[in-house]
Write a protein that holds these residues in place. Structure first.
Motif, PDB file in Angstrom:
ATOM      1  N   THR A   3      -6.901   2.524   1.700  1.00  0.00           N
ATOM      2  CA  THR A   3      -6.898   2.728   3.144  1.00  0.00           C
ATOM      3  C   THR A   3      -6.855   4.224   3.456  1.00  0.00           C
ATOM      4  OG1 THR A   3      -4.499   2.771   3.423  1.00  0.00           O
ATOM      5  CG2 THR A   3      -5.578   0.592   3.462  1.00  0.00           C
ATOM      6  N   LEU A   4      -7.107   4.550   4.705  1.00  0.00           N
ATOM      7  CA  LEU A   4      -7.020   5.941   5.146  1.00  0.00           C
ATOM      8  C   LEU A   4      -5.635   6.506   4.848  1.00  0.00           C
ATOM      9  CD1 LEU A   4      -8.181   8.401   6.681  1.00  0.00           C
ATOM     10  CD2 LEU A   4      -7.311   7.331   8.772  1.00  0.00           C
ATOM     11  N   PHE A   5      -4.576   5.726   5.098  1.00  0.00           N
ATOM     12  CA  PHE A   5      -3.230   6.233   4.850  1.00  0.00           C
ATOM     13  C   PHE A   5      -2.965   6.441   3.366  1.00  0.00           C
ATOM     14  CE2 PHE A   5      -1.940   4.294   9.095  1.00  0.00           C
ATOM     15  CZ  PHE A   5      -2.019   5.508   9.754  1.00  0.00           C
ATOM     16  N   THR A   6      -3.468   5.565   2.519  1.00  0.00           N
ATOM     17  CA  THR A   6      -3.311   5.762   1.082  1.00  0.00           C
ATOM     18  C   THR A   6      -4.010   7.047   0.653  1.00  0.00           C
ATOM     19  OG1 THR A   6      -3.089   3.404   0.647  1.00  0.00           O
ATOM     20  CG2 THR A   6      -3.794   4.780  -1.202  1.00  0.00           C
ATOM     21  N   ARG A   7      -5.173   7.300   1.199  1.00  0.00           N
ATOM     22  CA  ARG A   7      -5.902   8.525   0.863  1.00  0.00           C
ATOM     23  C   ARG A   7      -5.144   9.765   1.335  1.00  0.00           C
ATOM     24  NH1 ARG A   7     -11.609   8.266   2.866  1.00  0.00           N
ATOM     25  NH2 ARG A   7     -11.855  10.023   1.443  1.00  0.00           N
ATOM     26  N   VAL A  40       5.315   6.264  10.632  1.00  0.00           N
ATOM     27  CA  VAL A  40       6.075   5.917   9.438  1.00  0.00           C
ATOM     28  C   VAL A  40       5.231   4.885   8.695  1.00  0.00           C
ATOM     29  CG1 VAL A  40       8.207   4.914   8.539  1.00  0.00           C
ATOM     30  CG2 VAL A  40       8.280   6.404  10.566  1.00  0.00           C
ATOM     31  N   VAL A  41       4.890   5.212   7.451  1.00  0.00           N
ATOM     32  CA  VAL A  41       3.919   4.426   6.693  1.00  0.00           C
ATOM     33  C   VAL A  41       4.490   4.067   5.323  1.00  0.00           C
ATOM     34  CG1 VAL A  41       1.547   4.422   5.767  1.00  0.00           C
ATOM     35  CG2 VAL A  41       2.094   5.789   7.810  1.00  0.00           C
ATOM     36  N   PRO A  42       4.425   2.794   4.943  1.00  0.00           N
ATOM     37  CA  PRO A  42       4.856   2.469   3.578  1.00  0.00           C
ATOM     38  C   PRO A  42       3.847   3.020   2.571  1.00  0.00           C
ATOM     39  CG  PRO A  42       3.868   0.541   4.585  1.00  0.00           C
ATOM     40  CD  PRO A  42       3.922   1.609   5.649  1.00  0.00           C
ATOM     41  N   ARG A  43       4.353   3.433   1.420  1.00  0.00           N
ATOM     42  CA  ARG A  43       3.446   3.883   0.362  1.00  0.00           C
ATOM     43  C   ARG A  43       2.592   2.713  -0.139  1.00  0.00           C
ATOM     44  NH1 ARG A  43       4.477   8.965  -1.926  1.00  0.00           N
ATOM     45  NH2 ARG A  43       6.350   9.968  -1.132  1.00  0.00           N
ATOM     46  N   GLN A  44       3.172   1.548  -0.156  1.00  0.00           N
ATOM     47  CA  GLN A  44       2.466   0.341  -0.584  1.00  0.00           C
ATOM     48  C   GLN A  44       1.490  -0.086   0.509  1.00  0.00           C
ATOM     49  OE1 GLN A  44       5.175  -2.899  -1.270  1.00  0.00           O
ATOM     50  NE2 GLN A  44       3.573  -4.362  -1.719  1.00  0.00           N
ATOM     51  N   GLU A  45       0.283  -0.461   0.126  1.00  0.00           N
ATOM     52  CA  GLU A  45      -0.694  -0.931   1.103  1.00  0.00           C
ATOM     53  C   GLU A  45      -0.325  -2.339   1.553  1.00  0.00           C
ATOM     54  OE1 GLU A  45      -4.755  -0.616  -0.183  1.00  0.00           O
ATOM     55  OE2 GLU A  45      -4.640   1.573  -0.317  1.00  0.00           O
ATOM     56  N   ILE A  46       0.137  -2.422   2.785  1.00  0.00           N
ATOM     57  CA  ILE A  46       0.469  -3.695   3.424  1.00  0.00           C
ATOM     58  C   ILE A  46      -0.309  -3.703   4.721  1.00  0.00           C
ATOM     59  CG2 ILE A  46       2.306  -5.027   4.522  1.00  0.00           C
ATOM     60  CD1 ILE A  46       4.193  -3.760   2.424  1.00  0.00           C
ATOM     61  N   GLU A  47      -1.062  -4.749   4.961  1.00  0.00           N
ATOM     62  CA  GLU A  47      -1.978  -4.727   6.095  1.00  0.00           C
ATOM     63  C   GLU A  47      -1.278  -4.690   7.446  1.00  0.00           C
ATOM     64  OE1 GLU A  47      -5.800  -7.098   7.957  1.00  0.00           O
ATOM     65  OE2 GLU A  47      -5.217  -7.488   5.891  1.00  0.00           O
ATOM     66  N   GLN A  48      -0.243  -5.506   7.634  1.00  0.00           N
ATOM     67  CA  GLN A  48       0.360  -5.569   8.962  1.00  0.00           C
ATOM     68  C   GLN A  48       1.836  -5.925   8.887  1.00  0.00           C
ATOM     69  OE1 GLN A  48      -0.952  -8.958  11.371  1.00  0.00           O
ATOM     70  NE2 GLN A  48      -2.128  -9.655   9.588  1.00  0.00           N
ATOM     71  N   LEU A  49       2.500  -5.761  10.005  1.00  0.00           N
ATOM     72  CA  LEU A  49       3.936  -5.966  10.131  1.00  0.00           C
ATOM     73  C   LEU A  49       4.399  -7.285   9.519  1.00  0.00           C
ATOM     74  CD1 LEU A  49       6.621  -5.028  11.645  1.00  0.00           C
ATOM     75  CD2 LEU A  49       5.856  -6.559  13.460  1.00  0.00           C
ATOM     76  N   THR A  50       3.730  -8.361   9.831  1.00  0.00           N
ATOM     77  CA  THR A  50       4.179  -9.678   9.385  1.00  0.00           C
ATOM     78  C   THR A  50       3.947  -9.935   7.902  1.00  0.00           C
ATOM     79  OG1 THR A  50       2.087 -10.617  10.181  1.00  0.00           O
ATOM     80  CG2 THR A  50       3.992 -10.728  11.672  1.00  0.00           C
ATOM     81  N   ASP A  51       3.237  -9.047   7.229  1.00  0.00           N
ATOM     82  CA  ASP A  51       3.033  -9.160   5.783  1.00  0.00           C
ATOM     83  C   ASP A  51       4.100  -8.417   4.981  1.00  0.00           C
ATOM     84  OD1 ASP A  51       0.692 -10.574   6.282  1.00  0.00           O
ATOM     85  OD2 ASP A  51      -0.598  -8.803   6.089  1.00  0.00           O
ATOM     86  N   LEU A  83       6.429   1.874  18.468  1.00  0.00           N
ATOM     87  CA  LEU A  83       5.291   1.003  18.748  1.00  0.00           C
ATOM     88  C   LEU A  83       4.672   0.557  17.428  1.00  0.00           C
ATOM     89  CD1 LEU A  83       3.550   3.249  21.444  1.00  0.00           C
ATOM     90  CD2 LEU A  83       4.972   1.249  21.883  1.00  0.00           C
ATOM     91  N   VAL A  84       4.294  -0.702  17.363  1.00  0.00           N
ATOM     92  CA  VAL A  84       3.581  -1.218  16.202  1.00  0.00           C
ATOM     93  C   VAL A  84       2.329  -1.902  16.730  1.00  0.00           C
ATOM     94  CG1 VAL A  84       3.658  -2.705  14.166  1.00  0.00           C
ATOM     95  CG2 VAL A  84       5.763  -1.621  14.999  1.00  0.00           C
ATOM     96  N   ALA A  85       1.181  -1.381  16.374  1.00  0.00           N
ATOM     97  CA  ALA A  85      -0.080  -1.971  16.814  1.00  0.00           C
ATOM     98  C   ALA A  85      -0.924  -2.280  15.580  1.00  0.00           C
ATOM     99  CB  ALA A  85      -0.805  -1.045  17.774  1.00  0.00           C
ATOM    100  N   GLY A  86      -1.466  -1.233  14.971  1.00  0.00           N
ATOM    101  CA  GLY A  86      -2.140  -1.394  13.700  1.00  0.00           C
ATOM    102  C   GLY A  86      -3.535  -1.957  13.732  1.00  0.00           C
ATOM    103  N   PRO A  90      -6.022  -0.834   8.695  1.00  0.00           N
ATOM    104  CA  PRO A  90      -5.369  -2.013   8.106  1.00  0.00           C
ATOM    105  C   PRO A  90      -4.304  -1.640   7.065  1.00  0.00           C
ATOM    106  CG  PRO A  90      -7.501  -1.714   7.083  1.00  0.00           C
ATOM    107  CD  PRO A  90      -7.379  -0.651   8.148  1.00  0.00           C
ATOM    108  N   HIS A  91      -3.348  -0.821   7.492  1.00  0.00           N
ATOM    109  CA  HIS A  91      -2.226  -0.394   6.646  1.00  0.00           C
ATOM    110  C   HIS A  91      -1.056  -0.240   7.618  1.00  0.00           C
ATOM    111  CE1 HIS A  91      -0.982   2.372   3.044  1.00  0.00           C
ATOM    112  NE2 HIS A  91       0.105   1.914   3.653  1.00  0.00           N
TER     113      HIS A  91
END
Length: 148
Positions: A3-7, A40-51, A83-86, A90-91
């Motif tokens: 994902t963009l955030f992982t990059r 605030v972003v997890p290092r682990q790629e997780i698509e959305q809040l509920t995951d 705010l959580v939108a996302g 998809p991270h």
């Protein structure tokens, strides 16, 4: 494909990091609603809040609270908003921003043309507030790297 955030976390794309630990990073967004608006972003790629696993989500929320307290101190804001939108990336990421009223809660007010120098200054101000609050161990030595 990362994902963009992982990059950004991996250093392939520049970022303005204000927080880093083994589970998460916080960096300034390039399209802030208010000055100091961080993600605030997890290092682990997780698509959305509920995951997200509950323990990771609790950690992300704790980091968001810490960043929000520093934002309030740095800019004198009466509130820190979360705010959580996302939908755009998809991270999972939490938007944390200093807020003065409800108009600060709309992505329609995001500034797409914020000068790089202003973003750098906001990042340094927030990093300083985090250090002053006793969180220097989580403020990366280099604003452009999430490594401690």
């Amino acid at each position: 494909m990362p994902t963009l955030f992982t990059r950004i976390i991996d250093g392939e794309i520049p970022g303005r990091f204000v927080w880093a630990d083994d589970q998460a990073v916080a960096l300034l967004t390039i399209a802030p609603i208010t000055t100091g608006h961080a993600l605030v972003v997890p290092r682990q790629e997780i698509e959305q809040l509920t995951d997200a696993p509950d323990d990771l989500l609790a950690h992300l929320t704790s980091v968001a609270k810490t960043v929000g307290l520093a934002q309030r101190a740095a800019w004198g804001a009466p509130r820190a908003a979360l705010l959580v939108a996302g939908f755009e990336i998809p991270h999972l990421h939490l938007h944390v921003l200093p807020a003065w009223d409800e108009s600060n809660l709309s992505f329609a007010h995001a500034r797409q043309d914020e000068p790089a120098a202003d973003l750098d200054a906001a990042a340094q101000r927030l990093r300083g507030a985090l250090r002053t609050a006793g969180h220097g161990a989580h403020v990366p030595a280099d604003m452009s790297s999430p490594a401690l």
